[in-house]
Design an enzyme around this catalytic site. Sequence first.
Site, PDB file in Angstrom:
ATOM      1  N   THR A 382      62.639  -2.216  37.520  1.00 62.33           N
ATOM      2  CA  THR A 382      63.039  -3.402  38.278  1.00 62.33           C
ATOM      3  C   THR A 382      62.410  -4.627  37.633  1.00 62.33           C
ATOM      4  O   THR A 382      61.382  -4.542  36.964  1.00 62.33           O
ATOM      5  CB  THR A 382      62.585  -3.270  39.749  1.00 62.33           C
ATOM      6  OG1 THR A 382      63.201  -2.125  40.319  1.00 62.33           O
ATOM      7  CG2 THR A 382      62.956  -4.483  40.582  1.00 62.33           C
ATOM      8  N   THR A 400      67.598  -4.538  39.284  1.00 64.06           N
ATOM      9  CA  THR A 400      67.045  -3.188  39.107  1.00 64.06           C
ATOM     10  C   THR A 400      68.057  -2.207  38.540  1.00 64.06           C
ATOM     11  O   THR A 400      69.268  -2.357  38.742  1.00 64.06           O
ATOM     12  CB  THR A 400      66.540  -2.647  40.462  1.00 64.06           C
ATOM     13  OG1 THR A 400      65.923  -1.370  40.276  1.00 64.06           O
ATOM     14  CG2 THR A 400      67.672  -2.513  41.466  1.00 64.06           C
ATOM     15  N   GLU A 402      66.540   0.974  38.878  1.00 65.63           N
ATOM     16  CA  GLU A 402      65.741   1.940  39.644  1.00 65.63           C
ATOM     17  C   GLU A 402      64.618   2.538  38.823  1.00 65.63           C
ATOM     18  O   GLU A 402      63.567   1.940  38.731  1.00 65.63           O
ATOM     19  CB  GLU A 402      66.606   3.034  40.268  1.00 65.63           C
ATOM     20  CG  GLU A 402      66.155   3.439  41.659  1.00 65.63           C
ATOM     21  CD  GLU A 402      64.916   4.338  41.661  1.00 65.63           C
ATOM     22  OE1 GLU A 402      64.150   4.247  42.625  1.00 65.63           O
ATOM     23  OE2 GLU A 402      64.743   5.097  40.723  1.00 65.63           O
ATOM     24  N   SER A 446      66.681  -0.583  49.912  1.00 71.19           N
ATOM     25  CA  SER A 446      65.893  -1.171  48.835  1.00 71.19           C
ATOM     26  C   SER A 446      64.571  -1.687  49.381  1.00 71.19           C
ATOM     27  O   SER A 446      64.423  -1.913  50.586  1.00 71.19           O
ATOM     28  CB  SER A 446      66.675  -2.317  48.191  1.00 71.19           C
ATOM     29  OG  SER A 446      65.872  -3.034  47.273  1.00 71.19           O
ATOM     30  N   SER A 447      63.602  -1.882  48.480  1.00 74.91           N
ATOM     31  CA  SER A 447      62.361  -2.576  48.833  1.00 74.91           C
ATOM     32  C   SER A 447      62.279  -3.941  48.156  1.00 74.91           C
ATOM     33  O   SER A 447      61.260  -4.634  48.290  1.00 74.91           O
ATOM     34  CB  SER A 447      61.146  -1.737  48.426  1.00 74.91           C
ATOM     35  OG  SER A 447      61.111  -0.521  49.127  1.00 74.91           O
ATOM     36  N   GLY A 469      59.202  -1.054  43.047  1.00 69.48           N
ATOM     37  CA  GLY A 469      59.666  -0.066  44.013  1.00 69.48           C
ATOM     38  C   GLY A 469      59.122  -0.339  45.403  1.00 69.48           C
ATOM     39  O   GLY A 469      59.051  -1.485  45.851  1.00 69.48           O
TER      40      GLY A 469
END
Length: 566
Positions: A382, A400, A402, A446-447, A469
Amino acid sequence: MIRLVLLALLALLAAAPAQAQRQMVAAAHPLAAEAGMAMLRAGGTALDAAIAAQAMLAVVEPQASGLGGGALLLHWEAGRRHLSAWDGRETAPAAAGPDLFLRDGRPMGFHEAALGGRAVGVPGALRMLEVAHRALGRLPWPLLLAPAIAAAESGVPVSPRLAPLIAAEAGRLERDPAARAVFLPEGRPLAEGATLRNPALAATLRAVADRGADALHRGPIAEDIAAAVQAEPNPGLMTAADLDAYAPRQRNPVCGPYRIWTICGFPPPSSGGVTVLQAMTILAHQDMASLAPREGEPPLRALDAAHLLGEAGRIAFADRNLYLADADQVPVPLRGLLDPAYLLLRAQLLDRDRAGLPRPGNPPWGGGAPLASQPPQPEHGTSHLSILDAAGNAVALTTTIEDVFGARRMVAGMLLNNELTDFSFLPEQDGRPVANRVGPGKRPRSSMSPTIVFDRAGTPVAVLGSAGGTRIIGHVIQTLVAMLDWDMAPQAAVALPRIGAANATLELEAETAAAELAPALQARGFPVAIRPMTSGLHAIRIRRDAAGVTLEGGADPRRDGAVLAE
């Protein structure tokens, strides 16, 4: 010769002053910052600059972002005094179901699921940026992609961060012929300073410059993506029709008060905005300013600050894990989770002397029974950029693919994401459905936490976000406290030893002063983990006084980032 010029440029940009009066770009690589600044100098908007910087990141930071992934954009339009949230999050294919990551009824291991096509979500970053550009951009679309096209063609030096990641992932990258040709061109991983060329990506970017996002979502490239996803080993379910059907969403940002400021973030499907706001509202009941780091500070001050950061984060994570998911497909009690009376009750759970056992609350307007939680998944792919233009428009963009190098599968010069691993692998827990279970067309939770802070007059005072993350949330909370309560300059704030919650665990950055707090925090009852923290924080602070406006920027020293300003 080009390589030497680029190396010199990297050194020059990394040393650029992080203060200005007009405009600023903070990004994860000097060439990305330069691409963005070039658009601002050409009269472009913050959104124009973000698109150019994002395209360049696909060239120079392919392990973390690119055309094959997703992005969340928070945008402040100064002229209209309007804040908007643009959702380019990936989606699950139409054929994906809750059992996508089950094997013999049991959840697959992370890399068992992530490598190959199974976890590839329908990419959304490019389509979202195209739609946002039509509304908010000024410069011609092809101009925005020109710097990235030139860099992909001529080549760029492999950065100090990228080189060891290529070496570490060489065994996986070499299994994919296209990835092998880019990252191991002579059978060996590219070393730091070597020239990284990606002519296939240059060709794709040219097609995108000519046809827009349709070049990716329709036609030969879309068909090649679908074929690569469906190929053995570990095939996925995406089709060309899924790519054609993808649509970004414009959403309402989530905002809440914090002392004299208002903090705004991204709504579901991101959990970042809500969780950051919950934690900051809990911390608003504490005297955080008295805990500002000082030269030769007593250990108790640092310990108390870590305690409050950790406990507020753990309380907020308990709600996050249970309730937050794609609100288009599952009921999310968003109003209740941000209700001031509810958050006052949550704040009373914080004990300044002992760590508690954070449990999810029962927010009002719940809209149904709570859904079950899930464990976090690793993430290393990300990036974040923060931009302010001369007109006062601001962008916080988190992008991102991931995991590092995503699915380790490359098509048309771009790495495909493995974003579907952000879904819960288990569709049910204790007989109850998990909110973040896989579903057709669903966006995984998502964060990512792009954030903009406003003063009492409703004018931006800070623009920030991070990579990392699940840890993004803690990184952003700590940086907000550092800039707002401790009045730290952005560069000092993003360089702080990282302390933050990840679910019920309090994580401390390895090999820093934060790690030294572990025994005392454990004595207070915290479950503690000491881990490397490769945050990717990039922040801008806007200060206004009688003398005018001063911009301050910060680029995370843990990455290859840079701040450009004028």
